[in-house]
Design a protein around this motif. Structure first.
Motif, PDB file in Angstrom:
ATOM      1  N   LEU B  19       0.743  -1.195  -0.007  1.00 13.94           N
ATOM      2  CA  LEU B  19       0.030  -0.065   0.045  1.00 13.94           C
ATOM      3  C   LEU B  19       0.798   1.281  -0.113  1.00 13.94           C
ATOM      4  O   LEU B  19       0.476   2.331  -0.568  1.00 13.94           O
ATOM      5  CB  LEU B  19      -0.862   0.012   1.153  1.00 13.94           C
ATOM      6  N   ASP B  20       1.966   1.383   0.323  1.00 19.01           N
ATOM      7  CA  ASP B  20       3.124   2.463   0.383  1.00 19.01           C
ATOM      8  C   ASP B  20       3.346   2.750  -0.884  1.00 19.01           C
ATOM      9  O   ASP B  20       3.751   3.938  -1.025  1.00 19.01           O
ATOM     10  CB  ASP B  20       4.243   2.055   1.193  1.00 19.01           C
ATOM     11  N   TRP B  22       1.044   3.183  -3.480  1.00 21.04           N
ATOM     12  CA  TRP B  22      -0.014   3.801  -3.804  1.00 21.04           C
ATOM     13  C   TRP B  22       0.015   5.257  -3.337  1.00 21.04           C
ATOM     14  O   TRP B  22      -0.528   5.563  -2.295  1.00 21.04           O
ATOM     15  CB  TRP B  22      -1.246   3.235  -3.434  1.00 21.04           C
ATOM     16  N   ASP B  29      -8.414   9.742  -4.070  1.00 16.56           N
ATOM     17  CA  ASP B  29      -8.069   8.407  -3.900  1.00 16.56           C
ATOM     18  C   ASP B  29      -8.754   7.387  -4.836  1.00 16.56           C
ATOM     19  O   ASP B  29      -9.204   6.508  -4.652  1.00 16.56           O
ATOM     20  CB  ASP B  29      -8.180   8.068  -2.705  1.00 16.56           C
TER      21      ASP B  29
END
Lengths: 69, 263
Positions: B19-20, B22, B29
């Motif tokens: 997730l880091d 993205w 978002d």
């Protein structure tokens, strides 16, 4: 202890490629030791073999994140 | 990265994860957001274009430092990869493609360890996938153009096999040509950049956590983690160059395989 079994799977998937990459570079080193002038010819072949063997470990890490909970 | 560091401060340690990667910068978002890798990719294109235009505009017989470096990279792709693999007859057609692929991947990869930018574009699967699709289209295209549709499929099977094994080999080669090659080409680059970057993030974030939030002997471990991060950064630089080289090498080999008259 908590964690994810998928990461163990990744660890297992690195074993084969690890040995394979070692064998490839061992062959490359002994080839160059026997015939130093063949270095330029052998280098792309060694890197190609390394890249192909490494693919399985890469699948491993991709799938480890896919299946991690 | 700053959000990540902030997340590491309160409570327990949060390990870096997919997730880091993205990181939307604008547009919310959603799937239409402008993300950080997009900006880095555009920056790399601008940088490469500016550099190559600047250097090639003032070519001299006795090269300066910039021209010497650029010619070194170009010569490596043209002579070391394209000419040796594709053969002297028709390698020149493919030099622009291979040189573009090499420089684009190299600069984008190296952005992973350039301070302030620090994001390898290829750690988002979409970017290597797009490059792999280009190579995929090119090698099938030149193969079909050279041998015709039926001839192209026929050339996948090496000659001189016993009859009963031919369908099996054909099936295996079909999977190799249409599935394995593009998938491994894209995944290899993606996996290396993704894993390398996550390792660097882990070294830095974990080192910061150990140094400031842990007590006693573990603070020393935090310093060791930072040292490990430094060593891994150097190693990453090597891997980033190697992967750009490997991607170009394999592209050239696949094109050569589609051009070859016999197996």
């Amino acid at each position: 202890m908590t964690g994810d079994l998928a990461i163990i799977g990744y660890g297992l998937s690195t074993l084969g490629p690890g040995i394979a990459v070692g064998l490839i570079f061992a062959a490359y080193v002994s080839g160059v030791a026997r015939q130093p002038e063949s270095r330029g010819l052998l280098q792309p072949i060694a890197i190609l073999g390394f890249a192909l063997a490494e693919a399985l470990a890469i699948f491993g890490i991709a799938l480890a994140f896919v299946f991690a909970g | 990265m700053s959000a990540l560091l902030a997340a590491g401060e309160g409570g327990g340690f949060e390990a870096p994860g997919p997730l880091d990667f993205w990181q939307p910068l604008a547009g919310g978002d959603t799937q239409y957001a402008l993300t950080r890798p997009m900006v880095v990719a555009v920056l790399s294109v601008v940088l490469i274009s500016w550099w190559l235009l600047r250097v090639t505009r003032t070519l001299t017989v006795v090269p300066g430092r910039a021209q010497y470096c650029t010619e070194g990279v170009y010569g490596m792709v043209r002579n070391g990869l394209a000419r040796d693999i594709l053969g002297t007859k028709d390698f020149l057609k493919f030099v622009p493609l291979l040189f573009t692929i090499f420089t684009l991947i190299l600069v984008n990869n190296l952005f992973g360890i350039v301070p302030l930018i620090q994001f390898p574009t290829m750690s988002r699967i979409g970017f290597p996938l797009a490059l792999a699709i280009v190579v995929y289209a090119v090698y099938h295209g030149v193969g079909i153009q050279r041998m015709g549709l039926a001839g192209y499929f026929k050339h996948m099977v090496p000659p001189g096999l016993p009859g009963w094994i031919t369908p099996l080999i054909f099936f295996l080669e079909l999977i190799t040509y249409f599935v394995t090659r593009p998938v491994t080409l894209a995944l290899r680059l993606f996996g290396n950049m993704f894993a390398g970057h996550i390792l660097l993030v882990l070294c830095v974030v974990g080192g910061e956590y150990l140094l400031f939030d842990a007590d006693g002997v573990l603070k020393i471990a935090g310093i060791a983690a930072f040292a490990g991060g430094f060593v891994m950064t150097l190693f990453e630089g090597f891997v980033q160059f190697l992967q750009a080289y490997v991607f170009t090498l394999l592209s050239a080999l696949y094109i050569a395989g589609a051009l070859a008259d016999e197996h």
